[in-house]
Design an enzyme around this catalytic site. Sequence first.
Site, mmCIF file in Angstrom:
data_model
loop_
_atom_site.group_PDB
_atom_site.id
_atom_site.type_symbol
_atom_site.label_atom_id
_atom_site.label_comp_id
_atom_site.label_asym_id
_atom_site.label_seq_id
_atom_site.Cartn_x
_atom_site.Cartn_y
_atom_site.Cartn_z
ATOM 1 C CB SER A 143 -0.892 0.013 1.246
ATOM 2 O OG SER A 143 -1.614 1.222 1.325
ATOM 3 C CE1 TYR A 156 -4.243 -2.152 5.026
ATOM 4 C CE2 TYR A 156 -3.507 0.047 4.421
ATOM 5 C CZ TYR A 156 -4.005 -1.191 4.060
ATOM 6 O OH TYR A 156 -4.239 -1.473 2.737
HETATM 7 P P1 NDP Z 1 -11.670 -5.681 -0.398
HETATM 8 O O1 NDP Z 1 -12.197 -5.506 0.972
HETATM 9 O O2 NDP Z 1 -12.602 -5.555 -1.547
HETATM 10 O O3 NDP Z 1 -10.921 -7.071 -0.534
HETATM 11 C C1 NDP Z 1 -10.246 -7.673 0.522
HETATM 12 C C2 NDP Z 1 -10.171 -9.157 0.230
HETATM 13 O O4 NDP Z 1 -9.446 -9.791 1.282
HETATM 14 C C3 NDP Z 1 -11.530 -9.797 0.156
HETATM 15 O O5 NDP Z 1 -11.587 -10.670 -0.949
HETATM 16 C C4 NDP Z 1 -11.626 -10.599 1.445
HETATM 17 O O6 NDP Z 1 -12.360 -11.795 1.232
HETATM 18 C C5 NDP Z 1 -10.163 -10.934 1.670
HETATM 19 N N1 NDP Z 1 -9.866 -11.309 3.053
HETATM 20 C C6 NDP Z 1 -10.002 -10.579 4.178
HETATM 21 N N2 NDP Z 1 -9.670 -11.319 5.259
HETATM 22 C C7 NDP Z 1 -9.347 -12.555 4.790
HETATM 23 C C8 NDP Z 1 -8.946 -13.755 5.387
HETATM 24 N N3 NDP Z 1 -8.799 -13.882 6.731
HETATM 25 N N4 NDP Z 1 -8.689 -14.835 4.617
HETATM 26 C C9 NDP Z 1 -8.852 -14.749 3.271
HETATM 27 N N5 NDP Z 1 -9.229 -13.631 2.633
HETATM 28 C C10 NDP Z 1 -9.480 -12.550 3.393
HETATM 29 O O7 NDP Z 1 -10.481 -4.620 -0.513
HETATM 30 P P2 NDP Z 1 -9.340 -4.399 -1.620
HETATM 31 O O8 NDP Z 1 -9.618 -5.148 -2.845
HETATM 32 O O9 NDP Z 1 -9.111 -2.967 -1.667
HETATM 33 O O10 NDP Z 1 -8.095 -5.061 -0.868
HETATM 34 C C11 NDP Z 1 -7.183 -5.946 -1.497
HETATM 35 C C12 NDP Z 1 -5.775 -5.660 -0.999
HETATM 36 O O11 NDP Z 1 -5.373 -4.381 -1.467
HETATM 37 C C13 NDP Z 1 -5.641 -5.625 0.521
HETATM 38 O O12 NDP Z 1 -4.441 -6.274 0.898
HETATM 39 C C14 NDP Z 1 -5.557 -4.135 0.824
HETATM 40 O O13 NDP Z 1 -4.852 -3.887 2.017
HETATM 41 C C15 NDP Z 1 -4.807 -3.652 -0.407
HETATM 42 N N6 NDP Z 1 -4.936 -2.213 -0.664
HETATM 43 C C16 NDP Z 1 -6.147 -1.645 -0.969
HETATM 44 C C17 NDP Z 1 -6.244 -0.283 -1.180
HETATM 45 C C18 NDP Z 1 -7.533 0.402 -1.481
HETATM 46 O O14 NDP Z 1 -7.575 1.654 -1.497
HETATM 47 N N7 NDP Z 1 -8.629 -0.309 -1.732
HETATM 48 C C19 NDP Z 1 -5.061 0.582 -1.112
HETATM 49 C C20 NDP Z 1 -3.843 -0.122 -0.821
HETATM 50 C C21 NDP Z 1 -3.786 -1.470 -0.607
HETATM 51 P P3 NDP Z 1 -13.341 -12.519 2.279
HETATM 52 O O15 NDP Z 1 -13.885 -11.470 3.204
HETATM 53 O O16 NDP Z 1 -14.364 -13.150 1.388
HETATM 54 O O17 NDP Z 1 -12.479 -13.533 2.952
#
Ligand code: NDP
Length: 247
Positions: A143, A156
Amino acid sequence: MTSSVENKVVAITGASSGIGAATALELAGRGAAVVLGARRTDRLDSLVARIRDGGGRAEMLPVDVTERTDLERMVALAVRRFGRLDVLVSNAGVARIAPVADLDVDDWNAMIDVNLRGVLHGIAAALPVFRRQGHGHLVTTVSTSGLKIVPAQAVYAGTKNAVRTLLEALRQESTDGVLRTTAISPGFVRTELVDHVADPGQRDQAQQAMAALGISPDAVARAIAFAIEQPDDVEIGDLTIRPARQG
Ligand code: NDP
């Protein structure tokens, strides 16, 4: 040396929404076989159906990245179904942002468990397969929070920078050409990420920033595809993808 996305076998954690789902569609659309993991299996079922309807190859399984054995099962499924694993996209993440002084210890632990321990579990599962095959690529979603330190994102950002450090060390330990590592640093991306922030004030603020500035997760998916499609002897180490107007 040539490389491309086509025919690569790619496992993606956190594939049920946001960046992970967009990446699954982007890579499958370019001819990769994808193995999708997350906890919300109904979402994964829909995504797999959509990819297969479009002529693509996809499998899914329930994955909680805090469980080491779930990552082992994910890697095993890729190998069993598609013969190998070329790329692991360790993308699952949570952002329970709040000032440190709020002492939300459960949220700290959740971020450490998913964002850091979850990536380590992926490395533990994939590295032996990468070594056996003689090639492998580890892509993680870190990030811009780790690049520009701001209040309320300490833990975070800490987890994301820990992953960045981990990848750099792993890269230096793996100069035999077997492993490629890529750290993708998105800025504001319009996803569900901040909808899970507990504090209503922090959540509103983050949701407003997302709505005002956030770019499509497709932009991050294209960046991940760019890293993957490079020739085998080329490693894209760090890629930052942020809204042009993000400060
Ligand atoms: P979302 O919330 O849409 O996606 C997060 C994903 O992580 C979901 O598919 C969720 O699936 C999964 N997840 C959460 N906890 C678990 C777990 N214990 N086991 C397996 N899967 C898990 O957010 P983003 O797409 O934005 O996030 C994706 C990545 O990008 C993350 O690492 C986030 O930190 C990073 N990021 C995002 C930014 C943004 O602005 N959106 C900026 C910078 C980085 P489920 O709940 O079904 O398990």
